[in-house]
Design a protein around this motif. Structure first.
Motif, short mmCIF file in Angstrom:
data_model
loop_
_atom_site.label_atom_id
_atom_site.label_comp_id
_atom_site.label_asym_id
_atom_site.label_seq_id
_atom_site.Cartn_x
_atom_site.Cartn_y
_atom_site.Cartn_z
N ILE A 198 -42.46 -49.31 19.21
CA ILE A 198 -43.75 -49.92 19.62
C ILE A 198 -44.61 -48.93 20.38
CG2 ILE A 198 -42.86 -52.27 19.67
CD1 ILE A 198 -43.09 -52.03 22.79
N THR A 199 -43.98 -47.93 20.96
CA THR A 199 -44.79 -46.95 21.72
C THR A 199 -45.72 -46.17 20.80
OG1 THR A 199 -43.07 -45.24 21.59
CG2 THR A 199 -43.01 -46.73 23.50
N GLU A 200 -45.43 -46.17 19.50
CA GLU A 200 -46.31 -45.48 18.55
C GLU A 200 -47.71 -46.08 18.56
OE1 GLU A 200 -45.57 -42.72 16.73
OE2 GLU A 200 -43.70 -42.72 17.87
N ASN A 201 -47.81 -47.35 18.94
CA ASN A 201 -49.11 -48.03 18.97
C ASN A 201 -49.92 -47.72 20.22
OD1 ASN A 201 -48.40 -49.29 16.56
ND2 ASN A 201 -47.42 -50.98 17.64
N TYR A 202 -49.37 -46.93 21.12
CA TYR A 202 -50.03 -46.67 22.40
C TYR A 202 -50.16 -45.17 22.63
CZ TYR A 202 -49.02 -51.59 23.06
OH TYR A 202 -48.97 -52.95 22.91
N PRO A 203 -51.23 -44.56 22.16
CA PRO A 203 -51.40 -43.10 22.28
C PRO A 203 -51.37 -42.61 23.73
CG PRO A 203 -53.14 -44.06 20.93
CD PRO A 203 -52.34 -45.18 21.46
N ASP A 204 -51.91 -43.39 24.65
CA ASP A 204 -51.90 -42.97 26.05
C ASP A 204 -50.47 -42.88 26.58
OD1 ASP A 204 -54.63 -42.83 26.04
OD2 ASP A 204 -54.93 -44.77 27.02
N LEU A 205 -49.65 -43.82 26.17
CA LEU A 205 -48.25 -43.83 26.59
C LEU A 205 -47.51 -42.62 26.02
CD1 LEU A 205 -45.74 -45.10 27.91
CD2 LEU A 205 -45.49 -46.51 25.85
N LYS A 206 -47.75 -42.34 24.74
CA LYS A 206 -47.09 -41.20 24.10
C LYS A 206 -47.47 -39.88 24.75
CE LYS A 206 -47.89 -41.34 19.77
NZ LYS A 206 -48.03 -41.44 18.32
N ILE A 238 -32.71 -46.41 31.34
CA ILE A 238 -33.48 -47.49 30.72
C ILE A 238 -34.46 -48.19 31.66
CG2 ILE A 238 -33.23 -49.77 29.63
CD1 ILE A 238 -30.79 -48.54 28.17
N PRO A 239 -34.08 -48.55 32.89
CA PRO A 239 -35.07 -49.22 33.75
C PRO A 239 -36.34 -48.39 33.96
CG PRO A 239 -32.89 -49.47 34.68
CD PRO A 239 -32.77 -48.51 33.53
N ASN A 240 -36.19 -47.09 34.14
CA ASN A 240 -37.38 -46.23 34.31
C ASN A 240 -38.23 -46.20 33.04
OD1 ASN A 240 -36.67 -45.53 36.92
ND2 ASN A 240 -35.44 -43.81 36.25
N LEU A 241 -37.55 -46.14 31.90
CA LEU A 241 -38.27 -46.14 30.63
C LEU A 241 -39.02 -47.46 30.43
CD1 LEU A 241 -38.77 -44.51 28.02
CD2 LEU A 241 -36.79 -45.68 27.05
N VAL A 242 -38.35 -48.57 30.70
CA VAL A 242 -38.98 -49.88 30.56
C VAL A 242 -40.18 -50.01 31.50
CG1 VAL A 242 -38.65 -52.37 30.98
CG2 VAL A 242 -36.94 -51.08 29.68
N ASN A 243 -40.03 -49.57 32.73
CA ASN A 243 -41.14 -49.66 33.68
C ASN A 243 -42.33 -48.80 33.27
OD1 ASN A 243 -39.96 -51.57 35.35
ND2 ASN A 243 -38.93 -50.02 36.59
N THR A 244 -42.05 -47.63 32.73
CA THR A 244 -43.13 -46.75 32.27
C THR A 244 -43.87 -47.40 31.10
OG1 THR A 244 -41.91 -44.79 32.98
CG2 THR A 244 -43.67 -44.46 31.35
N VAL A 245 -43.11 -47.94 30.15
CA VAL A 245 -43.72 -48.59 28.99
C VAL A 245 -44.49 -49.83 29.42
CG1 VAL A 245 -43.25 -49.78 26.80
CG2 VAL A 245 -42.04 -47.65 27.36
N LYS A 246 -43.93 -50.57 30.36
CA LYS A 246 -44.55 -51.81 30.84
C LYS A 246 -45.95 -51.55 31.38
CE LYS A 246 -41.77 -54.54 33.04
NZ LYS A 246 -40.96 -55.16 34.11
N GLY A 247 -46.15 -50.43 32.01
CA GLY A 247 -47.46 -50.11 32.57
C GLY A 247 -48.53 -49.91 31.50
N TYR A 248 -48.13 -49.61 30.27
CA TYR A 248 -49.08 -49.34 29.20
C TYR A 248 -49.18 -50.47 28.18
CZ TYR A 248 -49.63 -44.53 30.70
OH TYR A 248 -49.93 -43.41 31.41
N THR A 249 -48.15 -51.29 28.10
CA THR A 249 -48.09 -52.29 27.04
C THR A 249 -48.03 -53.69 27.63
OG1 THR A 249 -45.69 -52.20 26.97
CG2 THR A 249 -46.86 -50.72 25.48
#
Length: 192
Positions: free
Chosen positions: A113-121, A50-61
């Motif tokens: 929420i990641t669905e709203n961020y194509p670059d993240l996906k 989870i921390p890695n996932l949160v940090n990755t998402v944080k960079g985009y959102t």
């Protein structure tokens, strides 16, 4: 004299029979303990991702801090709830399931929420973490089933005759099953 010999033979047979039952109860109890450790192991794997996932998402959102904080808080609560394998009661397992369920819900919101961020996906690190998380969720389901199988075997054994006589004497008590949350019994409402 014959009655004394018969009594001694009966005592010897009862002692021999009870020691075999006792040893089997110990083995089955250890199997439950070991399998519970494996359940905790796969839940810990999820918590570690989870921390890695949160940090990755944080960079985009940059606008989703509330969701990210909810995931972090749910992870903290879930990792604080621990159960000793010798205390696998229904109440303790319910508390554990609830904490893990809250974490699962928070993760679901994060992934939604990641669905709203194509670059993240499209981010390779995110895709890899998402894949590992999906695999871990499958492992959790498998290990929970194995846990329930060994608990069923143990519970049935200590309740059969003649073990039922000795189980209470030696402190062997029924273990709780890892059950689905009550909300899982309700079908989701789908509206178009």
């Amino acid at each position: 004299m014959k009655l004394i010999k018969l009594s001694l033979v009966a005592v010897f047979c009862a002692t021999l029979f009870s020691s075999c039952s006792y040893n089997t109860m110990v083995e089955k109890q250890e199997t439950v303990t070991s399998q519970w450790g494996q359940v905790q192991n796969v839940y810990q794997r999820r918590a570690d991702l989870i921390p890695n996932l949160v940090n990755t998402v944080k960079g985009y959102t940059s606008h989703e801090s509330q969701t990210l904080q909810a995931v972090t808080d749910a992870r903290a609560r879930a990792t604080q709830v621990t159960i000793d394998a010798n205390n696998l009661t229904e109440e303790k397992l319910k508390e554990y399931r609830q904490a893990q369920g809250e974490l699962g819900t928070a993760l679901g919101k994060l992934l939604a929420i990641t669905e709203n961020y194509p670059d993240l996906k499209a981010n390779q690190n995110f895709l890899e973490l998402q894949s590992q998380l999906e695999g871990t969720e499958n492992r959790i389901a498998v290990e929970r089933k194995k846990f329930n199988d060994v608990v069923q075997d143990y519970n049935a054994y200590i309740r059969k005759f003649p073990q039922v006589i000795y189980a209470g004497w030696f402190g062997f008590s029924k273990k709780a099953y890892f059950e689905a949350d009550a909300d899982a019994q309700k079908a989701p409402k789908v509206q178009f």
